[in-house]
Design a protein around this motif. Structure first.
Motif, PDB file in Angstrom:
ATOM      1  N   LEU A  65      38.044  30.746  32.834  1.00  0.00           N
ATOM      2  CA  LEU A  65      36.899  30.545  33.728  1.00  0.00           C
ATOM      3  C   LEU A  65      37.338  30.597  35.188  1.00  0.00           C
ATOM      4  O   LEU A  65      36.688  31.221  36.028  1.00  0.00           O
ATOM      5  N   LEU A  66      38.455  29.940  35.504  1.00  0.00           N
ATOM      6  CA  LEU A  66      38.945  29.928  36.886  1.00  0.00           C
ATOM      7  C   LEU A  66      39.404  31.325  37.328  1.00  0.00           C
ATOM      8  O   LEU A  66      39.193  31.709  38.477  1.00  0.00           O
ATOM      9  N   GLU A  67      40.013  32.080  36.417  1.00  0.00           N
ATOM     10  CA  GLU A  67      40.382  33.467  36.740  1.00  0.00           C
ATOM     11  C   GLU A  67      39.148  34.285  37.091  1.00  0.00           C
ATOM     12  O   GLU A  67      39.140  35.029  38.078  1.00  0.00           O
ATOM     13  N   ASP A  68      38.115  34.154  36.268  1.00  0.00           N
ATOM     14  CA  ASP A  68      36.868  34.892  36.529  1.00  0.00           C
ATOM     15  C   ASP A  68      36.227  34.455  37.841  1.00  0.00           C
ATOM     16  O   ASP A  68      35.712  35.280  38.600  1.00  0.00           O
ATOM     17  N   MET A  69      36.272  33.153  38.097  1.00  0.00           N
ATOM     18  CA  MET A  69      35.689  32.655  39.343  1.00  0.00           C
ATOM     19  C   MET A  69      36.456  33.186  40.547  1.00  0.00           C
ATOM     20  O   MET A  69      35.864  33.547  41.565  1.00  0.00           O
ATOM     21  N   ASP A  70      37.780  33.258  40.447  1.00  0.00           N
ATOM     22  CA  ASP A  70      38.599  33.786  41.533  1.00  0.00           C
ATOM     23  C   ASP A  70      38.264  35.261  41.788  1.00  0.00           C
ATOM     24  O   ASP A  70      38.067  35.679  42.936  1.00  0.00           O
ATOM     25  N   THR A  98      43.850  34.722  48.055  1.00  0.00           N
ATOM     26  CA  THR A  98      43.390  33.363  47.751  1.00  0.00           C
ATOM     27  C   THR A  98      44.357  32.368  48.372  1.00  0.00           C
ATOM     28  O   THR A  98      45.552  32.376  48.062  1.00  0.00           O
ATOM     29  N   LEU A  99      43.838  31.519  49.252  1.00  0.00           N
ATOM     30  CA  LEU A  99      44.666  30.511  49.904  1.00  0.00           C
ATOM     31  C   LEU A  99      44.691  29.225  49.090  1.00  0.00           C
ATOM     32  O   LEU A  99      45.740  28.644  48.859  1.00  0.00           O
ATOM     33  N   LEU A 100      43.512  28.797  48.641  1.00  0.00           N
ATOM     34  CA  LEU A 100      43.455  27.596  47.818  1.00  0.00           C
ATOM     35  C   LEU A 100      42.145  27.512  47.057  1.00  0.00           C
ATOM     36  O   LEU A 100      41.172  28.168  47.394  1.00  0.00           O
ATOM     37  N   VAL A 101      42.173  26.704  46.018  1.00  0.00           N
ATOM     38  CA  VAL A 101      40.978  26.389  45.242  1.00  0.00           C
ATOM     39  C   VAL A 101      40.812  24.889  45.349  1.00  0.00           C
ATOM     40  O   VAL A 101      41.755  24.132  45.125  1.00  0.00           O
ATOM     41  N   ASP A 102      39.611  24.452  45.710  1.00  0.00           N
ATOM     42  CA  ASP A 102      39.391  23.033  45.997  1.00  0.00           C
ATOM     43  C   ASP A 102      38.127  22.553  45.297  1.00  0.00           C
ATOM     44  O   ASP A 102      37.230  23.336  44.995  1.00  0.00           O
ATOM     45  N   GLU A 103      38.079  21.271  45.087  1.00  0.00           N
ATOM     46  CA  GLU A 103      36.898  20.610  44.517  1.00  0.00           C
ATOM     47  C   GLU A 103      36.443  21.260  43.221  1.00  0.00           C
ATOM     48  O   GLU A 103      35.264  21.541  43.029  1.00  0.00           O
ATOM     49  N   THR A 128      39.541  34.160  60.535  1.00  0.00           N
ATOM     50  CA  THR A 128      40.204  35.058  59.582  1.00  0.00           C
ATOM     51  C   THR A 128      40.117  34.547  58.142  1.00  0.00           C
ATOM     52  O   THR A 128      40.697  35.149  57.247  1.00  0.00           O
ATOM     53  N   SER A 129      39.416  33.446  57.945  1.00  0.00           N
ATOM     54  CA  SER A 129      39.332  32.873  56.594  1.00  0.00           C
ATOM     55  C   SER A 129      37.874  32.611  56.224  1.00  0.00           C
ATOM     56  O   SER A 129      37.011  32.520  57.095  1.00  0.00           O
ATOM     57  N   MET A 130      37.647  32.477  54.926  1.00  0.00           N
ATOM     58  CA  MET A 130      36.303  32.210  54.413  1.00  0.00           C
ATOM     59  C   MET A 130      36.388  31.217  53.267  1.00  0.00           C
ATOM     60  O   MET A 130      37.314  31.279  52.459  1.00  0.00           O
ATOM     61  N   GLU A 131      35.402  30.323  53.212  1.00  0.00           N
ATOM     62  CA  GLU A 131      35.253  29.448  52.052  1.00  0.00           C
ATOM     63  C   GLU A 131      34.115  30.000  51.205  1.00  0.00           C
ATOM     64  O   GLU A 131      33.049  30.317  51.726  1.00  0.00           O
ATOM     65  N   ASN A 149      32.090  24.074  38.942  1.00  0.00           N
ATOM     66  CA  ASN A 149      31.902  24.576  40.294  1.00  0.00           C
ATOM     67  C   ASN A 149      33.193  24.349  41.073  1.00  0.00           C
ATOM     68  O   ASN A 149      33.995  23.491  40.726  1.00  0.00           O
ATOM     69  N   ALA A 150      33.401  25.176  42.099  1.00  0.00           N
ATOM     70  CA  ALA A 150      34.635  25.103  42.875  1.00  0.00           C
ATOM     71  C   ALA A 150      34.444  25.787  44.215  1.00  0.00           C
ATOM     72  O   ALA A 150      33.541  26.606  44.383  1.00  0.00           O
ATOM     73  N   ASN A 151      35.306  25.429  45.153  1.00  0.00           N
ATOM     74  CA  ASN A 151      35.355  26.094  46.451  1.00  0.00           C
ATOM     75  C   ASN A 151      36.672  26.854  46.542  1.00  0.00           C
ATOM     76  O   ASN A 151      37.737  26.294  46.269  1.00  0.00           O
ATOM     77  N   PHE A 152      36.586  28.118  46.906  1.00  0.00           N
ATOM     78  CA  PHE A 152      37.763  28.957  47.079  1.00  0.00           C
ATOM     79  C   PHE A 152      37.900  29.281  48.562  1.00  0.00           C
ATOM     80  O   PHE A 152      36.907  29.557  49.229  1.00  0.00           O
ATOM     81  N   VAL A 153      39.115  29.261  49.067  1.00  0.00           N
ATOM     82  CA  VAL A 153      39.367  29.665  50.446  1.00  0.00           C
ATOM     83  C   VAL A 153      40.227  30.922  50.417  1.00  0.00           C
ATOM     84  O   VAL A 153      41.256  30.963  49.738  1.00  0.00           O
ATOM     85  N   PHE A 154      39.758  31.941  51.131  1.00  0.00           N
ATOM     86  CA  PHE A 154      40.458  33.218  51.204  1.00  0.00           C
ATOM     87  C   PHE A 154      40.844  33.520  52.642  1.00  0.00           C
ATOM     88  O   PHE A 154      40.144  33.129  53.571  1.00  0.00           O
TER      89      PHE A 154
END
Length: 197
Positions: A65-70, A98-103, A128-131, A149-154
């Motif tokens: 699931l996390l791979e697909d979400m990424d 991908t910088l980080l996955v949070d929450e 230069t980054s996006m959540e 649900n999750a927040n990804f930072v790129f």
């Protein structure tokens, strides 16, 4: 790293630098609606997919699931990044890292035989980054139930992945988007306040 698939790893991508913005003024502001998208993983009708997503205990694989979400988050990133000077017939000059996955919140009820519905949008854009805020639902008893649900930072990088690149500013449209942007800013500020103390 998205944007540098196997076919580009050994090819010279330096010619794509000319399509990168020199200032943010070259990039039109974007809204959350511009990047919003939804995708369906048809587990209910595809036995091959069910086998890929199911654990030995008949649950859903959280790692899958996390791979697909990424991967879906990368799609959202590239929907947000828009530059009028990039021709349609040219490979995208940006690389998304991908910088980080949070929450990450994983809810207990997950079914391997019910369709997965991925949804998300850019919820914050720095220079230069996006959540990206993503959520994953399943239809259970005729209602959408949250699976995770999750927040990804790129971080947006240049074609050779050597340095960061400017991205479009996020301009909220309407009260809902303003509230979501405020929540993202509060989260980011609390993260940096925690790191500094």
């Amino acid at each position: 790293m998205m944007g540098m698939s196997g076919k580009y790893e050994h090819k010279d991508r330096s010619h794509l630098f000319k399509y990168l913005p020199e200032s943010r003024d070259e990039l039109p502001p974007r809204t959350m609606k511009d990047s919003f998208d939804r995708a369906l993983v048809p587990l209910s009708s595809n036995i091959m997919l069910q086998n890929r997503y199911t654990t030995t205990r008949k649950g859903l694989r959280v790692g899958r699931l996390l791979e697909d979400m990424d991967l879906f988050a990368v799609w959202i990133v590239f929907k947000h990044i828009y530059s009028p000077k990039i021709p349609l017939d040219v490979p995208h000059p940006y690389v998304a890292v991908t910088l980080l996955v949070d929450e990450v919140i994983v809810h207990p009820k997950r079914y391997p035989d019910k369709d997965l519905i991925l949804s998300g949008h850019v919820s914050y854009a720095g220079k230069t980054s996006m959540e990206i805020t993503l959520w994953l639902d399943q239809l259970q008893d005729n209602k959408l139930q949250r699976v995770t649900n999750a927040n990804f930072v790129f971080v947006a990088r240049d074609p050779l992945n050597k340095s960061s690149v400017l991205v479009n500013e996020l301009e909220p449209s309407g009260d809902d988007e303003k509230e979501l942007l405020k929540l993202s800013l509060d989260t980011i500020l609390s993260f940096y306040t925690y790191k500094l103390t």
